[in-house]
Motif scaffolding. Structure first.
Motif, PDB file in Angstrom:
ATOM      1  N   VAL A  44      10.862  47.188  23.234  1.00 32.07           N
ATOM      2  CA  VAL A  44      12.006  47.470  22.363  1.00 32.07           C
ATOM      3  C   VAL A  44      13.161  47.988  23.200  1.00 32.07           C
ATOM      4  O   VAL A  44      12.991  48.442  24.331  1.00 32.07           O
ATOM      5  CB  VAL A  44      11.653  48.497  21.273  1.00 32.07           C
ATOM      6  CG1 VAL A  44      10.581  47.977  20.342  1.00 32.07           C
ATOM      7  CG2 VAL A  44      11.264  49.837  21.884  1.00 32.07           C
ATOM      8  N   ALA A 323      16.588  48.167   9.243  1.00 28.41           N
ATOM      9  CA  ALA A 323      15.481  47.250   8.955  1.00 28.41           C
ATOM     10  C   ALA A 323      15.038  47.448   7.514  1.00 28.41           C
ATOM     11  O   ALA A 323      15.393  48.450   6.869  1.00 28.41           O
ATOM     12  CB  ALA A 323      14.316  47.499   9.906  1.00 28.41           C
ATOM     13  N   ARG A 324      14.269  46.477   6.995  1.00 29.49           N
ATOM     14  CA  ARG A 324      13.758  46.557   5.630  1.00 29.49           C
ATOM     15  C   ARG A 324      12.240  46.576   5.660  1.00 29.49           C
ATOM     16  O   ARG A 324      11.601  45.737   6.308  1.00 29.49           O
ATOM     17  CB  ARG A 324      14.235  45.350   4.825  1.00 29.49           C
ATOM     18  CG  ARG A 324      15.723  45.299   4.579  1.00 29.49           C
ATOM     19  CD  ARG A 324      16.182  46.270   3.535  1.00 29.49           C
ATOM     20  NE  ARG A 324      15.643  45.960   2.211  1.00 29.49           N
ATOM     21  CZ  ARG A 324      15.882  46.684   1.125  1.00 29.49           C
ATOM     22  NH1 ARG A 324      16.610  47.793   1.217  1.00 29.49           N
ATOM     23  NH2 ARG A 324      15.359  46.346  -0.028  1.00 29.49           N
ATOM     24  N   ARG A 325      11.663  47.563   5.004  1.00 29.81           N
ATOM     25  CA  ARG A 325      10.216  47.653   4.846  1.00 29.81           C
ATOM     26  C   ARG A 325       9.921  48.110   3.421  1.00 29.81           C
ATOM     27  O   ARG A 325      10.411  49.153   2.978  1.00 29.81           O
ATOM     28  CB  ARG A 325       9.614  48.656   5.851  1.00 29.81           C
ATOM     29  CG  ARG A 325       9.732  48.260   7.321  1.00 29.81           C
ATOM     30  CD  ARG A 325       8.912  47.019   7.638  1.00 29.81           C
ATOM     31  NE  ARG A 325       8.940  46.722   9.071  1.00 29.81           N
ATOM     32  CZ  ARG A 325       9.865  45.981   9.659  1.00 29.81           C
ATOM     33  NH1 ARG A 325      10.874  45.495   8.931  1.00 29.81           N
ATOM     34  NH2 ARG A 325       9.786  45.748  10.957  1.00 29.81           N
ATOM     35  N   THR A 329      15.490  50.464   2.970  1.00 34.67           N
ATOM     36  CA  THR A 329      16.280  50.345   4.188  1.00 34.67           C
ATOM     37  C   THR A 329      16.015  51.570   5.041  1.00 34.67           C
ATOM     38  O   THR A 329      16.012  52.701   4.535  1.00 34.67           O
ATOM     39  CB  THR A 329      17.784  50.252   3.872  1.00 34.67           C
ATOM     40  OG1 THR A 329      18.025  49.087   3.090  1.00 34.67           O
ATOM     41  CG2 THR A 329      18.610  50.172   5.159  1.00 34.67           C
ATOM     42  N   TRP A 343       8.782  55.392  11.063  1.00 35.00           N
ATOM     43  CA  TRP A 343       9.690  54.764  10.089  1.00 35.00           C
ATOM     44  C   TRP A 343      10.414  55.847   9.299  1.00 35.00           C
ATOM     45  O   TRP A 343       9.798  56.752   8.743  1.00 35.00           O
ATOM     46  CB  TRP A 343       8.901  53.857   9.173  1.00 35.00           C
ATOM     47  CG  TRP A 343       9.646  53.357   7.967  1.00 35.00           C
ATOM     48  CD1 TRP A 343       9.483  53.744   6.682  1.00 35.00           C
ATOM     49  CD2 TRP A 343      10.684  52.364   7.960  1.00 35.00           C
ATOM     50  NE1 TRP A 343      10.334  53.067   5.859  1.00 35.00           N
ATOM     51  CE2 TRP A 343      11.087  52.203   6.620  1.00 35.00           C
ATOM     52  CE3 TRP A 343      11.299  51.601   8.950  1.00 35.00           C
ATOM     53  CZ2 TRP A 343      12.082  51.321   6.249  1.00 35.00           C
ATOM     54  CZ3 TRP A 343      12.294  50.712   8.571  1.00 35.00           C
ATOM     55  CH2 TRP A 343      12.676  50.570   7.240  1.00 35.00           C
ATOM     56  N   GLY A 371      13.789  44.535  18.616  1.00 35.51           N
ATOM     57  CA  GLY A 371      12.332  44.476  18.537  1.00 35.51           C
ATOM     58  C   GLY A 371      11.756  45.098  17.296  1.00 35.51           C
ATOM     59  O   GLY A 371      10.534  45.087  17.095  1.00 35.51           O
ATOM     60  N   GLN A 372      12.591  45.637  16.402  1.00 35.56           N
ATOM     61  CA  GLN A 372      12.050  46.326  15.228  1.00 35.56           C
ATOM     62  C   GLN A 372      11.400  45.390  14.230  1.00 35.56           C
ATOM     63  O   GLN A 372      10.639  45.830  13.362  1.00 35.56           O
ATOM     64  CB  GLN A 372      13.131  47.180  14.537  1.00 35.56           C
ATOM     65  CG  GLN A 372      14.295  46.396  13.954  1.00 35.56           C
ATOM     66  CD  GLN A 372      15.441  46.292  14.932  1.00 35.56           C
ATOM     67  OE1 GLN A 372      15.207  46.055  16.110  1.00 35.56           O
ATOM     68  NE2 GLN A 372      16.655  46.470  14.452  1.00 35.56           N
ATOM     69  N   HIS A 373      11.650  44.101  14.329  1.00 37.95           N
ATOM     70  CA  HIS A 373      11.014  43.164  13.395  1.00 37.95           C
ATOM     71  C   HIS A 373       9.508  43.059  13.645  1.00 37.95           C
ATOM     72  O   HIS A 373       8.758  42.568  12.789  1.00 37.95           O
ATOM     73  CB  HIS A 373      11.658  41.785  13.527  1.00 37.95           C
ATOM     74  CG  HIS A 373      11.495  41.152  14.867  1.00 37.95           C
ATOM     75  ND1 HIS A 373      12.196  41.589  15.984  1.00 37.95           N
ATOM     76  CD2 HIS A 373      10.703  40.121  15.286  1.00 37.95           C
ATOM     77  CE1 HIS A 373      11.855  40.857  17.017  1.00 37.95           C
ATOM     78  NE2 HIS A 373      10.942  39.955  16.622  1.00 37.95           N
ATOM     79  N   LEU A 374       9.040  43.542  14.814  1.00 42.09           N
ATOM     80  CA  LEU A 374       7.605  43.516  15.131  1.00 42.09           C
ATOM     81  C   LEU A 374       6.931  44.863  14.887  1.00 42.09           C
ATOM     82  O   LEU A 374       5.750  45.007  15.161  1.00 42.09           O
ATOM     83  CB  LEU A 374       7.411  43.110  16.601  1.00 42.09           C
ATOM     84  CG  LEU A 374       7.955  41.730  16.999  1.00 42.09           C
ATOM     85  CD1 LEU A 374       7.833  41.542  18.505  1.00 42.09           C
ATOM     86  CD2 LEU A 374       7.208  40.641  16.253  1.00 42.09           C
ATOM     87  N   GLU A 376       5.848  48.498  12.812  1.00 39.67           N
ATOM     88  CA  GLU A 376       5.476  49.205  11.601  1.00 39.67           C
ATOM     89  C   GLU A 376       5.427  50.686  11.952  1.00 39.67           C
ATOM     90  O   GLU A 376       5.515  51.068  13.133  1.00 39.67           O
ATOM     91  CB  GLU A 376       4.123  48.723  11.065  1.00 39.67           C
ATOM     92  CG  GLU A 376       4.098  47.275  10.632  1.00 39.67           C
ATOM     93  CD  GLU A 376       4.964  47.000   9.411  1.00 39.67           C
ATOM     94  OE1 GLU A 376       5.268  47.985   8.689  1.00 39.67           O
ATOM     95  OE2 GLU A 376       5.328  45.840   9.183  1.00 39.67           O
TER      96      GLU A 376
END
Length: 394
Positions: A44, A323-325, A329, A343, A371-374, A376
């Motif tokens: 990241v 990012a969205r989880r 947001t 998170w 790299g935040q799309h990978l 959790e």
């Protein structure tokens, strides 16, 4: 034929078995690769969360319009004999811009002047006769006191005096009437000179359009020219309800136009509409812009940049860190000691040039921007870059 069909069936079965074995091998290889990849930390890039001032700004499309405009039209009908200005010419208050044929009206003026002269002569005659009758009645009054005149003669003189007095009043009225007729004829003649008249500020205005030609026969109130005021000029934008509450007269703004690339013009909010258009759910906002050299023209497309709000000490992260989880947001905060991330749900206050003001204000540390799309919550990371991007005040 039967032998050939048996060969086809055998080939089909062998092919199916071969494909199934190959697919199973590929699946096992991919599973091992995924497990191997999942075991590795995610590389990241991070950048610090900062405290800085930030502005809520909008770039809105708009159009330039004249600050004011009006139409020039004759008050009477007639044939145009002269057009003294054309479009793009500068005009001043009371300037003559066109002339109508005045031959017939000039004759009316001459006739009115002659009738006035006759009325003046009639008044002189009526006043002389009245003065004679006045002296006569005064003499009869003296003689009647001495009983030198009969009652019948006195009554005749008195009746003549009253008649002369009435004739004098009629002559005076006729004179006033002829004076009014002459004045009306002169006013009509003045209307053959079409002038530009306006009230308010501004010593000069511009002819924007010309609608008639010399020789045309025009009717009363038929438009000859369109006159505009373009110093100052007006920039018109439309804002939504979200931005409307921040709009108020006196706000500063800048704008650009394609006609003068790279040049920035400055203006201020002049008027904010008190209503929204139902069709667009937007309100009209007018900005006043000084334009002494007339470079800016009505109809030009502009991009207006205006500051709606400002926070002096806000918690700021790059917009790319968001990012969205699970329908939330948030951002990932990196822990350089444990090499993991946590998170953190956030509320976005507003954005400005890729910078984002967020809540809670207590948020601190380093935020993941690549790299935040990978990731959790709790994922292991490997920090490979801490230099991009800068999120200080531009």
């Amino acid at each position: 034929m039967k032998h050939f069909l048996k060969i086809l069936v055998v080939l089909f079965v062998v092919g199916a078995i071969t494909f199934w074995v190959w697919k199973r091998i590929q699946t096992d290889d991919n599973s091992r690769e995924d497990e191997s990849y999942a075991d590795r930390p995610v590389p990241v890039a991070v950048t610090p969360v900062v405290k800085d001032s930030i502005e809520r700004r909008r770039v809105l499309s708009g159009t330039l319009e004249p600050h004011s405009e009006f139409r020039v039209a004759p008050k009477i009908g007639g044939q145009l004999t002269e057009m003294l200005v054309d479009f793009s010419d500068v005009v001043t208050p009371a300037q003559v811009v066109a002339n109508l044929d005045d031959t017939e009206i000039q004759q009316q003026v001459l006739q009115a002047e002659a009738n006035l002269a006759v009325a003046e002569a009639n008044l002189v005659e009526a006043r002389s006769l009245w003065e004679i009758s006045k002296r006569e009645i005064e003499r009869f009054n003296t003689l009647r006191d001495r009983e030198f005149v009969s009652a019948a003669d006195y009554e005749t003189a008195e009746a003549q005096y009253l008649a002369r007095q009435a004739q004098l009043k009629v002559a005076e009225a006729q004179l006033r009437r002829q004076q009014a007729v002459l004045q009306s004829a002169r006013i009509q003649k003045s209307y053959t000179e079409v002038r530009v008249i306006w009230s308010g500020s501004g010593k000069e205005r511009i002819v924007a359009e010309r609608y008639q030609e010399v020789g045309d026969v025009v009717s009363p109130n038929q438009t000859l020219f369109r006159i505009v005021e373009i110093d100052p000029i007006k920039a018109v934008i439309h804002v939504t309800e979200r931005d409307y509450v921040f709009m108020q007269p006196g706000q500063s703004a800048t704008f650009e136009t394609d006609a003068f690339k790279g040049e920035v013009f400055h203006g201020t909010v002049d008027r904010v509409s008190p209503v929204f258009r139902e069709s667009t759910r937007q309100a009209r906002v007018e900005l006043s812009v000084q334009n002494p050299d007339y470079r800016l023209k009505p109809g030009m497309f502009v991009r207006v940049r205006i500051t709606l709000d400002r926070l002096e000490s806000a918690t700021i992260v790059p917009e790319i860190a968001l990012a969205r989880r699970k329908d939330q947001t948030g951002v990932f905060i990196a822990d350089p000691e444990t090499h993991t991330v946590s998170w953190k749900p956030v509320e976005v206050l507003f954005l400005d040039d890729g910078r984002c003001a967020i809540q809670p204000e207590s948020l601190s540390g380093q935020v993941v921007i690549l790299g935040q799309h990978l990731l959790e919550d709790g994922s292991e990371i490997s920090i490979v870059d801490t230099t991009i991007p800068s999120i200080s005040q531009p």
